[in-house]
Design an enzyme around this catalytic site. Structure first.
Site, PDB file in Angstrom:
ATOM      1  CB  ALA A   8      -0.923   0.007   1.211  1.00 25.90           C
ATOM      2  N   GLY A  10       0.551   4.196   0.967  1.00 23.44           N
ATOM      3  CA  GLY A  10       0.538   4.999   2.180  1.00 23.44           C
ATOM      4  C   GLY A  10       1.241   4.358   3.360  1.00 23.44           C
ATOM      5  CB  SER A  11       2.053   0.952   4.134  1.00 26.72           C
ATOM      6  OG  SER A  11       2.969   0.137   4.815  1.00 26.72           O
ATOM      7  N   PRO A  12       4.595   3.295   5.080  1.00 24.65           N
ATOM      8  CG  PRO A  12       5.179   5.041   6.540  1.00 24.65           C
ATOM      9  CD  PRO A  12       4.030   4.135   6.165  1.00 24.65           C
TER      10      PRO A  12
END
Length: 114
Positions: A8, A10-12
């Site tokens: 994803a 948006g997932s670091p």
């Protein structure tokens, strides 16, 4: 058999795994998981990770979750002599210290604020 990364944007931790895969020039199929649409809650995804989280790495029949574990696994398996994750114990410990910094310092600080 190609690697699959369930990812994803948006997932670091997802981005870190993808960055490492690209840096190592490994053949990977990236499967985007739309968290806003709840794709992490589907029965198919929950078979991979019952914790509903990305990233997930599939390497053949082997499935691994948790971004830091995936990063270590990739270098250990596909480039064990790499300077990205040195064999020297002290250098590796410094890298591990930085890998876990967010979990031990940043997330705790954010949790206290919230």
């Amino acid at each position: 058999m190609a690697l699959k990364l369930y990812f994803a944007a948006g997932s670091p931790p997802s981005r870190a795994c993808l960055l490492l895969l690209r840096t190592m020039k490994l053949d990977v199929e990236v499967k985007t998981v739309n968290l806003a649409e709840g794709e992490q809650n589907t029965p198919e995804f929950l078979k991979l990770n019952p914790l509903h989280q990305v990233p997930v790495l599939k390497d053949g029949d082997f499935v691994l979750t948790e971004g830091r574990a995936i990063l270590s696994y990739l270098v250990n398996k596909y480039s064990p002599e790499s300077s990205l994750y040195p064999v020297d114990h002290e250098k590796r410990a410094r890298i591990d210290q930085r890998l876990y910094y967010d979990a031990t310092v940043v997330f705790d600080s954010v949790a206290q604020i919230i």
